[in-house]
Design a protein around this motif. Structure first.
Motif, mmCIF file in Angstrom:
data_model
loop_
_atom_site.group_PDB
_atom_site.id
_atom_site.type_symbol
_atom_site.label_atom_id
_atom_site.label_comp_id
_atom_site.label_asym_id
_atom_site.label_seq_id
_atom_site.Cartn_x
_atom_site.Cartn_y
_atom_site.Cartn_z
ATOM 1 N N MET A 13 12.184 -7.277 -3.749
ATOM 2 C CA MET A 13 13.186 -6.404 -4.112
ATOM 3 C C MET A 13 13.453 -6.301 -5.764
ATOM 4 O O MET A 13 13.310 -5.123 -6.233
ATOM 5 C CB MET A 13 14.453 -6.637 -3.481
ATOM 6 C CG MET A 13 15.541 -5.765 -3.585
ATOM 7 S SD MET A 13 17.255 -6.308 -3.586
ATOM 8 C CE MET A 13 17.446 -7.670 -4.521
ATOM 9 N N LEU A 16 10.277 -4.893 -7.651
ATOM 10 C CA LEU A 16 9.989 -3.669 -7.442
ATOM 11 C C LEU A 16 11.154 -2.841 -7.944
ATOM 12 O O LEU A 16 10.863 -1.578 -8.605
ATOM 13 C CB LEU A 16 9.818 -3.260 -5.887
ATOM 14 C CG LEU A 16 8.693 -3.662 -5.028
ATOM 15 C CD1 LEU A 16 8.882 -3.406 -3.640
ATOM 16 C CD2 LEU A 16 7.534 -3.110 -5.594
ATOM 17 N N THR A 48 11.283 0.504 -2.278
ATOM 18 C CA THR A 48 11.817 -1.014 -2.262
ATOM 19 C C THR A 48 12.400 -1.133 -0.775
ATOM 20 O O THR A 48 12.295 -2.233 -0.452
ATOM 21 C CB THR A 48 12.665 -1.210 -3.188
ATOM 22 O OG1 THR A 48 12.138 -1.143 -4.349
ATOM 23 C CG2 THR A 48 13.175 -2.622 -3.236
ATOM 24 N N THR A 52 11.244 -3.966 1.950
ATOM 25 C CA THR A 52 12.144 -5.176 1.748
ATOM 26 C C THR A 52 13.031 -5.441 3.077
ATOM 27 O O THR A 52 13.530 -6.304 3.636
ATOM 28 C CB THR A 52 12.896 -5.686 0.780
ATOM 29 O OG1 THR A 52 13.531 -4.369 0.421
ATOM 30 C CG2 THR A 52 12.023 -5.828 -0.500
#
Length: 97
Positions: A13, A16, A48, A52
């Motif tokens: 996270m 990105l 993202t 994630t």
């Protein structure tokens, strides 16, 4: 998601989001377009989130081994007695002058 998977998701996270922020800034600066910058960054945030947030299989490479129910019954948790809890709860009184 296991503990290592949570750590990996957090790292992905952060990487990105920073990469999309840099790409958005560069695209907006080169083109001189603030709206383009916002759109590139929004696309990075969506990408993202897609990477994630779901519980992908690569986040579950180190599963935890839980205690078997029969083993848990053989080793019960210790109980706190009521007499032991009240003895340590007294306040010390001081003299006020």
């Amino acid at each position: 998601m296991d503990w290592q998977g949570q750590k990996l998701a957090e790292m992905l996270m952060q990487v990105l989001l920073v990469a999309s922020a840099v790409a958005a800034f560069l695209a907006g600066y080169v083109r001189g377009d603030f709206q383009l910058m916002l759109l590139v960054y929004a696309a990075g945030v969506v990408l993202t989130a897609l990477v994630t947030v779901p519980n992908w299989p690569f986040f579950n490479r180190n599963p935890l081994k839980w205690l078997d129910a029969a083993e848990a019954e053989r080793h019960p948790r210790p109980q706190v007695s009521a007499a032991g809890a009240g003895a340590g709860g007294k306040k010390k009184s001081g003299k006020n002058k």
